[in-house]
Design a protein around this motif. Sequence first.
Motif, PDB file in Angstrom:
ATOM      1  N   SER A   1       0.825  -1.211   0.000  1.00 52.53           N
ATOM      2  CA  SER A   1       0.000   0.000   0.000  1.00 52.53           C
ATOM      3  C   SER A   1       0.859   1.260   0.000  1.00 52.53           C
ATOM      4  O   SER A   1       0.526   2.264  -0.622  1.00 52.53           O
ATOM      5  N   MET A   2       2.038   1.188   0.704  1.00 49.86           N
ATOM      6  CA  MET A   2       2.921   2.348   0.719  1.00 49.86           C
ATOM      7  C   MET A   2       3.410   2.658  -0.707  1.00 49.86           C
ATOM      8  O   MET A   2       3.356   3.793  -1.161  1.00 49.86           O
ATOM      9  N   LEU A   3       3.846   1.605  -1.399  1.00 48.25           N
ATOM     10  CA  LEU A   3       4.350   1.821  -2.762  1.00 48.25           C
ATOM     11  C   LEU A   3       3.228   2.320  -3.665  1.00 48.25           C
ATOM     12  O   LEU A   3       3.421   3.196  -4.507  1.00 48.25           O
ATOM     13  N   GLN A   4       2.045   1.763  -3.463  1.00 50.10           N
ATOM     14  CA  GLN A   4       0.892   2.174  -4.259  1.00 50.10           C
ATOM     15  C   GLN A   4       0.680   3.677  -4.114  1.00 50.10           C
ATOM     16  O   GLN A   4       0.482   4.393  -5.074  1.00 50.10           O
ATOM     17  N   ARG A   5       0.736   4.124  -2.860  1.00 50.72           N
ATOM     18  CA  ARG A   5       0.459   5.529  -2.553  1.00 50.72           C
ATOM     19  C   ARG A   5       1.582   6.421  -3.072  1.00 50.72           C
ATOM     20  O   ARG A   5       1.363   7.409  -3.755  1.00 50.72           O
ATOM     21  N   ARG A   6       2.823   6.030  -2.728  1.00 52.36           N
ATOM     22  CA  ARG A   6       3.933   6.917  -3.025  1.00 52.36           C
ATOM     23  C   ARG A   6       4.269   6.945  -4.518  1.00 52.36           C
ATOM     24  O   ARG A   6       4.702   7.967  -5.037  1.00 52.36           O
ATOM     25  N   LEU A   7       4.113   5.816  -5.176  1.00 50.91           N
ATOM     26  CA  LEU A   7       4.482   5.774  -6.602  1.00 50.91           C
ATOM     27  C   LEU A   7       3.267   5.982  -7.506  1.00 50.91           C
ATOM     28  O   LEU A   7       3.383   5.970  -8.723  1.00 50.91           O
ATOM     29  N   ARG A   8       2.119   6.120  -6.892  1.00 54.31           N
ATOM     30  CA  ARG A   8       0.866   6.303  -7.635  1.00 54.31           C
ATOM     31  C   ARG A   8       0.664   5.209  -8.677  1.00 54.31           C
ATOM     32  O   ARG A   8       0.500   5.460  -9.869  1.00 54.31           O
ATOM     33  N   ILE A   9       0.738   3.984  -8.189  1.00 53.62           N
ATOM     34  CA  ILE A   9       0.526   2.859  -9.104  1.00 53.62           C
ATOM     35  C   ILE A   9      -0.575   1.972  -8.546  1.00 53.62           C
ATOM     36  O   ILE A   9      -1.014   2.171  -7.415  1.00 53.62           O
ATOM     37  N   GLY A  10      -0.980   1.017  -9.325  1.00 55.29           N
ATOM     38  CA  GLY A  10      -2.071   0.120  -8.933  1.00 55.29           C
ATOM     39  C   GLY A  10      -1.576  -0.979  -8.006  1.00 55.29           C
ATOM     40  O   GLY A  10      -0.373  -1.169  -7.801  1.00 55.29           O
ATOM     41  N   TYR A  11      -2.529  -1.684  -7.459  1.00 58.11           N
ATOM     42  CA  TYR A  11      -2.216  -2.759  -6.516  1.00 58.11           C
ATOM     43  C   TYR A  11      -1.366  -3.848  -7.174  1.00 58.11           C
ATOM     44  O   TYR A  11      -0.372  -4.302  -6.644  1.00 58.11           O
ATOM     45  N   THR A  12      -1.788  -4.217  -8.408  1.00 56.19           N
ATOM     46  CA  THR A  12      -1.121  -5.312  -9.091  1.00 56.19           C
ATOM     47  C   THR A  12       0.359  -5.020  -9.296  1.00 56.19           C
ATOM     48  O   THR A  12       1.236  -5.825  -8.985  1.00 56.19           O
ATOM     49  N   ARG A  13       0.605  -3.835  -9.811  1.00 52.47           N
ATOM     50  CA  ARG A  13       1.981  -3.488 -10.110  1.00 52.47           C
ATOM     51  C   ARG A  13       2.790  -3.367  -8.822  1.00 52.47           C
ATOM     52  O   ARG A  13       3.938  -3.806  -8.753  1.00 52.47           O
ATOM     53  N   SER A  14       2.148  -2.800  -7.822  1.00 48.70           N
ATOM     54  CA  SER A  14       2.834  -2.625  -6.558  1.00 48.70           C
ATOM     55  C   SER A  14       3.208  -3.969  -5.937  1.00 48.70           C
ATOM     56  O   SER A  14       4.322  -4.152  -5.437  1.00 48.70           O
ATOM     57  N   SER A  15       2.280  -4.931  -5.987  1.00 47.80           N
ATOM     58  CA  SER A  15       2.633  -6.231  -5.389  1.00 47.80           C
ATOM     59  C   SER A  15       3.721  -6.917  -6.183  1.00 47.80           C
ATOM     60  O   SER A  15       4.530  -7.655  -5.637  1.00 47.80           O
ATOM     61  N   ARG A  16       3.770  -6.634  -7.488  1.00 48.60           N
ATOM     62  CA  ARG A  16       4.855  -7.240  -8.262  1.00 48.60           C
ATOM     63  C   ARG A  16       6.194  -6.616  -7.902  1.00 48.60           C
ATOM     64  O   ARG A  16       7.223  -7.282  -7.889  1.00 48.60           O
ATOM     65  N   LEU A  17       6.168  -5.312  -7.609  1.00 47.76           N
ATOM     66  CA  LEU A  17       7.405  -4.651  -7.198  1.00 47.76           C
ATOM     67  C   LEU A  17       7.899  -5.261  -5.882  1.00 47.76           C
ATOM     68  O   LEU A  17       9.095  -5.510  -5.708  1.00 47.76           O
ATOM     69  N   VAL A  18       6.961  -5.507  -4.979  1.00 41.58           N
ATOM     70  CA  VAL A  18       7.340  -6.113  -3.703  1.00 41.58           C
ATOM     71  C   VAL A  18       7.950  -7.496  -3.949  1.00 41.58           C
ATOM     72  O   VAL A  18       8.993  -7.839  -3.387  1.00 41.58           O
ATOM     73  N   GLU A  19       7.297  -8.250  -4.830  1.00 42.66           N
ATOM     74  CA  GLU A  19       7.843  -9.568  -5.163  1.00 42.66           C
ATOM     75  C   GLU A  19       9.252  -9.456  -5.716  1.00 42.66           C
ATOM     76  O   GLU A  19      10.157 -10.193  -5.343  1.00 42.66           O
ATOM     77  N   ALA A  20       9.443  -8.492  -6.614  1.00 40.55           N
ATOM     78  CA  ALA A  20      10.754  -8.314  -7.247  1.00 40.55           C
ATOM     79  C   ALA A  20      11.809  -7.941  -6.204  1.00 40.55           C
ATOM     80  O   ALA A  20      12.951  -8.405  -6.262  1.00 40.55           O
TER      81      ALA A  20
END
Length: 517
Positions: free
Chosen positions: A467-486
């Motif tokens: 959720s932090m990445l979603q908010r700060r990077l202004r991206i969607g949930y899907t992309r954000s969870s993939r970033l976390v995975e990466a």
Amino acid sequence: MPGSNASTSPFGTSNINQPRPWALPAIDQILEKGKTTFFDDDVDRQRARVIEDTLKMLGAPVKVVEINRGPTITQFGVEPDFIETRGSRTRVRVAKIASLVDDLALALSARTIRVEAPVPGKGYIGIEVPNEQIALVTLRDVVESDAFRRLKSPLRFALGQDVAGNAVAADLSAMPHLLIAGQTGSGKSVCVNSLICCLLLHNTPDDLRLIMVDPKRVELTNYNGIPHLLAPVVVETEKVVGVLQWVLREMDMRYHKLAQVGARNIVEYNARLDATTDGKEKKLPKLVVFIDELADLMMLAPDETQGAITRLAQLSRATGIHLVIATQRPSVEVVTGIIKANFPARIAFAVASNTDSRVILDQPGAERLLGRGDMLFQAPDAPASIRLQGTYVSDNEILTLVSYWQSFFPSTSLAPSMAGGIPDAIPSGIPLTQMPLWEDMQAQEDKDPLLEEAIDLSRRQGRASVSMLQRRLRIGYTRSSRLVEAMQEKGVIGKETGPLGYEILDYGQAAPPVEES
Ligand SMILES: Nc1ncnc2c1ncn2[C@@H]1O[C@H](COP(=O)(O)OP(=O)(O)OP(=O)(O)O)[C@@H](O)[C@H]1O
Ligand SMILES: [Mg+2]
């Protein structure tokens, strides 16, 4: 829901650079009227007599009590009569009548006869005899029927006409998934097309998005270029698992959204969104995934395909995601037990053997169908399947509907498939927003350009969370969870540690944040 826009020219592209607001097509501009076929009552009466005479001669006398004429077959409702055996009167056994179908077929010089014993809800046995002349059931016949109008769901669709010629319609959102099987030429694609056309007649791209998978490349590629499509029709089998995984992620994302506002399903979610944001926020559209030929996928990647399809089928109802799957090969390797268990709504077209019929419907019968749209429909909650003649939609009607929707994109000419180009090329000129699927899959294949920034941000924050990445990077949930995975894969972050998110394992050059005491 916007009404039809019969007043403004539906095909006009008057304002070349301004996209027009969506409007639904007028049915009478898209669908052609059916012809009424005349039939001869004498033929029916004569056949009824042949049935009575033949069965009497074979020691199973019956009375024809009802005659129902449908578009492809006529159903003769018969009641068993009494016979004298050793001084006592007994009724002819139902099984005895059923065992005489082949003799009946010979007497009536019919190709095949199906016996339904007994007809559910009626007190008689149904003997179904093919008509000499088959009447075409047009899509318009059914769409304009009361049976269709009674259904209020936006995902309602025309199925066909029953053995008495009554229109039958169904609701995809109630199914919520549909499995269609039958041998080649039996009518699967025509059925899928009429389902798609019904959806396109009643839903704008704001309400409905589609994904189509067509490994045969000829059945669905005509739809390329309509704004409902999330991506061009997928024709490469290798891409399909990726597509299914995208749909799974979309489902997870939708669940997440529902949870955020405490909605139980997409209908509730959209209603709440409407009420709280005055319709400013985008509603979640329904999503229907069509796969015309499951067998190809099950040959290439059986485990992944089956896994994705079953998970979707089990969980996607609340999120407004529906699957429609067709296959030519109703064998247990393709239509596995686990897939079947998750598709309670099924359509069987003509098949080669009663084994195939059992695979689809858990009962024989489909081997006695006549082909070309003659089907057995098993509704999810019905005790028995019903026989229908499926609706027919012509290529011309499909083309008219497709160009209607294409006309909303000012710069788009016809899709390449129709202009004679390569059918699977991405149609040019379609705004990229039409294809988040593609972007998303691309981002998955390549490294996400935001990864470095996400790492940097997380290190500075001393923690990471979706959720932090979603908010700060202004991206969607899907992309954000993939970033976390990466980031996990790279070893930058470790396990999730409670509500604050993930702990940072590797601070790199940056100094760990100072603990505030
Ligand atoms: N409902 C229908 N009414 C009248 N004719 C039909 C109907 N459905 C199919 N047909 C006829 O049968 C032909 C084959 O149908 P269709 O292409 O749907 O078969 P299919 O099951 O998809 O076959 P394949 O497995 O080879 O793709 C159609 O071109 C049409 O002439
Ligand atoms: Mg087909």
